[in-house]
Design an enzyme around this catalytic site. Structure first.
Site, PDB file in Angstrom:
ATOM      1  NE  ARG A  84      -3.119   2.724   2.806  1.00  0.00           N
ATOM      2  CZ  ARG A  84      -2.876   3.571   3.755  1.00  0.00           C
ATOM      3  NH1 ARG A  84      -2.325   3.141   4.876  1.00  0.00           N
ATOM      4  NH2 ARG A  84      -3.480   4.446   3.452  1.00  0.00           N
ATOM      5  CG  HIS A 130      -1.005   8.975   3.566  1.00  0.00           C
ATOM      6  ND1 HIS A 130      -0.844   7.698   3.696  1.00  0.00           N
ATOM      7  CD2 HIS A 130      -0.502   9.533   4.916  1.00  0.00           C
ATOM      8  CE1 HIS A 130      -0.656   7.250   5.047  1.00  0.00           C
ATOM      9  NE2 HIS A 130      -0.355   8.566   5.729  1.00  0.00           N
ATOM     10  CD  GLU A 177      -4.183   7.562  10.101  1.00  0.00           C
ATOM     11  OE1 GLU A 177      -3.843   8.554  10.602  1.00  0.00           O
ATOM     12  OE2 GLU A 177      -3.944   6.495  10.613  1.00  0.00           O
ATOM     13  CG  ASN A 318      -4.494   3.507   8.782  1.00  0.00           C
ATOM     14  OD1 ASN A 318      -4.559   2.468   8.216  1.00  0.00           O
ATOM     15  ND2 ASN A 318      -4.029   4.574   8.310  1.00  0.00           N
ATOM     16  CE1 TYR A 320       1.037   2.427  13.413  1.00  0.00           C
ATOM     17  CE2 TYR A 320      -1.084   3.439  13.063  1.00  0.00           C
ATOM     18  CZ  TYR A 320       0.017   3.201  12.389  1.00  0.00           C
ATOM     19  OH  TYR A 320       0.649   3.280  11.372  1.00  0.00           O
ATOM     20  CD  GLU A 388      -1.096   3.974   8.118  1.00  0.00           C
ATOM     21  OE1 GLU A 388      -0.713   4.323   9.319  1.00  0.00           O
ATOM     22  OE2 GLU A 388      -1.189   4.544   7.118  1.00  0.00           O
TER      23      GLU A 388
HETATM   24  C1  GAL Z   1      -0.774   7.280  10.790  1.00  0.00           C
HETATM   25  C2  GAL Z   1      -0.301   7.702   9.574  1.00  0.00           C
HETATM   26  C3  GAL Z   1       1.164   7.141   9.084  1.00  0.00           C
HETATM   27  C4  GAL Z   1       2.187   7.007  10.076  1.00  0.00           C
HETATM   28  C5  GAL Z   1       1.698   6.432  11.314  1.00  0.00           C
HETATM   29  C6  GAL Z   1       2.849   6.112  12.430  1.00  0.00           C
HETATM   30  O1  GAL Z   1      -1.432   7.865  11.493  1.00  0.00           O
HETATM   31  O2  GAL Z   1      -1.299   7.434   8.513  1.00  0.00           O
HETATM   32  O3  GAL Z   1       1.468   8.161   8.056  1.00  0.00           O
HETATM   33  O4  GAL Z   1       2.837   8.353  10.515  1.00  0.00           O
HETATM   34  O5  GAL Z   1       0.530   6.989  11.649  1.00  0.00           O
HETATM   35  O6  GAL Z   1       2.780   7.502  13.231  1.00  0.00           O
END
Ligand code: GAL
Length: 487
Positions: A84, A130, A177, A318, A320, A388
């Site tokens: 991607r 992006h 995002e 996305n 984390y 992501e």
């Molecule tokens: C996301 C973003 C990415 C990358 C990632 C880690 O929010 O889409 O480009 O920066 O965080 O920080």
């Protein structure tokens, strides 16, 4: 690197599951003014003193513009079947607008990259936006703040991409995002285009309205582009089109307090349903947002609502980390965009949300990932593509054997991908891809080069930005071989 912890989910993923890495043009390409590329708001931001943590810019970044063949070969050696990446709008249309010229060299670069991927059996997933609005559009009319101008310009740009690259692409993502773009760029003012109400940080902006205006613009622009694709290109190009939303898991700080339960749900709504309800569920913003924000939150016209609802064919996710969320007893601040909550690293019992990475907001908390997948699936019933997920790790400053044996990142992938497989196998959630963030260390926006998210270490001091594979790249290969069932 054994697979002990994921024995329970062997073969849980379907044979056509996509796995690979995600990147973004502004973070990896470099070549910021080469071959006719116009400036983006991130070029401006990175050239403004004081904006980026390590005072770096992305002029060269990791030079993937020049080194794409080497990168595709390396990715292939990592065993991926998909990649991607995003297109730089100002590389394709340097001034960005619907009456501005197209830069053939820019298109040629992406065409070459796609050909190289396809030759190597890697499926391209292409993101149109992006975060890198052409600077000329920012100057001309304020970029995404002006819906009436931005939408036709974005639709024109998308059309150029579909016409020239569409015959070779089956997976399109309109916006990456939109929420982070709106919040970091227009509420906190710490990302381009650097607007907020906080005058010690930014000269212009209004954190209480602009993020919601910009969010609305992106939703409507997405709707128009999706309609264009479906009516004009999809019948013969046979691809699919969707959007990627950010979202972390919000867990009540005090499980037993109904007010914290409500606060956690409200936090999910402010973060995720802000976009996902209009797109997948109601064609309108959540009631909790309207209640707090009133008319500072735009209103959908009936036409917009109809355009946006159902316009994304999949749910690009996305994610984390996870947070503990506590209610506030005081009224919401005018600049609040989280649903009037506190977020904590520990819950009421003192349990931590997870081990620290090298990035302040990001902790290892796979326990929340499965909950998030179930929440999104229950509310939206739309196939999910993880677009992501990944981490930094402490102490990654030189490509020593210890650093390249990136155990923390391996544990992160094992934890998160394991939970993903359990959500599929045990909970019946429809998940079709996993893109790790990210392929190589890169330019992490306002964090500069200090946050290393890559499964490949980059030696930034070397002119050729030497790539050093980390063990997590090989671990992911093993992991997906184990998890994906044979046809
Ligand atoms: C996301 C973003 C990415 C990358 C990632 C880690 O929010 O889409 O480009 O920066 O965080 O920080």
């Amino acid at each position: 690197m054994d697979l002990e912890a994921v024995q329970d989910v062997k073969g849980a993923l379907c044979p056509d599951f996509f796995h690979g890495y995600a990147t973004a043009a502004a973070q990896v390409e470099g070549a910021w003014n080469k071959d006719g590329k116009g400036q983006s708001i991130w070029d401006t931001f990175s050239h403004t003193p004081g904006k980026v943590k390590d005072a770096s810019n992305a002029d060269d970044s990791v030079r993937s513009y020049d080194l794409y063949k080497e990168d595709v070969a390396l990715m292939k050696s990592y065993g991926v079947n998909a990649y991607r990446f995003s297109l730089s709008w100002s590389r394709i249309i340097p001034l960005g607008g619907r009456n501005d010229p197209v830069n053939e060299q820019g298109l040629q670069y992406y065409s070459n990259l796609i050909d190289e991927l396809l030759r190597n059996g890697i499926t391209p997933f292409v993101t149109l936006f992006h975060w890198d609005t052409p600077q000329a559009l920012e100057d001309r009319y304020g970029g995404a703040l002006d819906q009436s101008q931005f939408v036709p310009d974005f639709v024109n740009y998308a059309r150029v991409c579909f016409e020239h690259l569409g015959p070779k692409v089956r997976h399109w993502i309109t916006f990456n995002e939109p929420g982070v773009f709106a919040l970091a760029g227009y509420a906190a003012g710490v990302h381009a285009p650097a607007r907020s109400s906080f005058r010690e940080l930014n000269d212009v902006g209004d954190s209480s309205t602009e993020p919601f205006t910009v969010g609305h613009t992106q939703l409507v622009a997405h709707g128009h582009v999706s309609r264009l694709y479906k009516t004009t290109f999809q019948p013969h190009q046979q691809g699919t089109i969707g959007i990627t939303l950010h979202g972390n898991w919000s867990e009540p700080w005090d499980e037993a307090d109904p007010l914290d339960q409500e606060a956690a749900e409200r936090a999910r709504e402010f973060e995720i349903a802000w976009y996902a309800d209009p797109l997948y569920r109601t064609g309108d913003y959540p009631a909790s947002m309207r209640a707090q924000l009133g008319d500072r939150l735009p209103h959908f016209t009936p036409e917009e609502s109809q355009l946006v609802l159902g316009s994304s064919e999949f749910y690009g996710m996305n994610t984390y980390t996870s947070f503990f969320v506590q209610h506030k007893d005081t009224p919401a601040d005018i600049n609040d965009h989280k649903g009037n909550i506190f977020s904590h690293d520990n819950n009421k019992q003192g349990v931590s949300r997870g081990a620290e990475s090298d990035t302040h907001w990001l902790r290892y908390s796979p326990w929340g990932f499965r909950k998030l997948l179930n929440w999104v699936w229950a509310r939206y019933r739309t196939p999910i593509y993880i677009t992501e997920n990944g981490t930094t790790a402490q102490g990654e400053t030189a490509p020593t054997p210890e650093v390249l044996d990136d155990k923390f990142r391996i544990q992160f992938f094992e934890g998160y991908v394991g939970e993903l497989a359990r959500a599929v196998q045990c909970d019946g959630v429809d998940i079709r891809s996993y893109f790790a963030w990210t392929f190589t260390d890169n330019w992490e926006w306002a964090a500069g080069y200090s946050d290393r998210f890559g499964s490949t270490f980059i030696d930034y001091d070397s002119p050729e930005k030497t790539r050093h594979p980390k063990q997590s790249a090989y671990y992911l290969d093993k992991l997906f071989t184990h998890l994906i069932s044979s046809p």
